[in-house]
Write a protein that holds these residues in place. Structure first.
Motif, PDB file in Angstrom:
ATOM      1  N   HIS A 108     -50.372 -65.466 160.314  1.00 59.57           N
ATOM      2  CA  HIS A 108     -49.841 -64.784 161.122  1.00 59.57           C
ATOM      3  C   HIS A 108     -51.059 -63.401 161.194  1.00 59.57           C
ATOM      4  O   HIS A 108     -51.272 -62.087 160.573  1.00 59.57           O
ATOM      5  CB  HIS A 108     -49.322 -64.377 159.709  1.00 59.57           C
ATOM      6  N   CYS A 166     -52.282 -60.736 164.158  1.00 58.34           N
ATOM      7  CA  CYS A 166     -51.388 -60.689 165.518  1.00 58.34           C
ATOM      8  C   CYS A 166     -51.930 -59.021 164.552  1.00 58.34           C
ATOM      9  O   CYS A 166     -51.915 -58.627 163.630  1.00 58.34           O
ATOM     10  CB  CYS A 166     -50.138 -60.734 164.920  1.00 58.34           C
ATOM     11  N   LEU A 178     -51.712 -65.550 175.223  1.00 59.67           N
ATOM     12  CA  LEU A 178     -52.034 -65.822 173.664  1.00 59.67           C
ATOM     13  C   LEU A 178     -53.554 -66.115 172.882  1.00 59.67           C
ATOM     14  O   LEU A 178     -54.631 -66.108 172.761  1.00 59.67           O
ATOM     15  CB  LEU A 178     -51.304 -65.763 172.519  1.00 59.67           C
TER      16      LEU A 178
END
Length: 128
Positions: A15, A17, A73
């Motif tokens: 996670h 981000c 990304l």
């Protein structure tokens, strides 16, 4: 069924981000670095280096949730965080991570990469 030929000690970053609600606050600081990059090198890497003093850890890895055609990304993780996406290493993938790209980096050079980041933190320092 695929047999496992070799295993490697590693730490998975999950996670990872940026919270868009804080992007506006970050931009007010006028720092010439991306928020996620600073969080990674200033807060996450020191924790990984601390853990490495107690346990073996050859790699850090993550699953890039990137469905963009230009792999925005994935390129971000490669360019700024120095991860690699390669078929040289692989992992089992949970359904949760299905569709994500597996990326990794060796921990042996992590401290040197962190030092390089901080040595070049102010990219416009010579312009002042």
């Amino acid at each position: 069924m695929k047999r496992v030929g070799k295993t490697f000690a590693g730490i998975e970053i999950v996670h990872f981000c940026t919270n868009d609600l804080h992007r506006e606050i970050w931009n007010k600081f006028n720092i010439d670095q991306k928020l996620g990059v600073v969080v990674f090198w200033m807060f996450i890497v020191p924790k990984i280096l601390e853990v490495m003093q107690h346990i073996g850890c050859e790699y850090i890895f993550l699953f890039a949730a990137d469905m963009t055609p230009d792999e925005y990304l994935v390129n971000y993780y490669k360019t700024y965080l120095k991860f690699k996406d390669t078929t040289e290493h692989g992992t089992t993938m949970s359904l949760y991570d299905y569709g994500c790209k597996f990326m990794h980096q060796e921990t042996a050079s992590l401290k040197a990469k962190q030092e390089f980041f901080f040595e070049h933190f102010n990219r416009d320092e010579d312009a002042i």
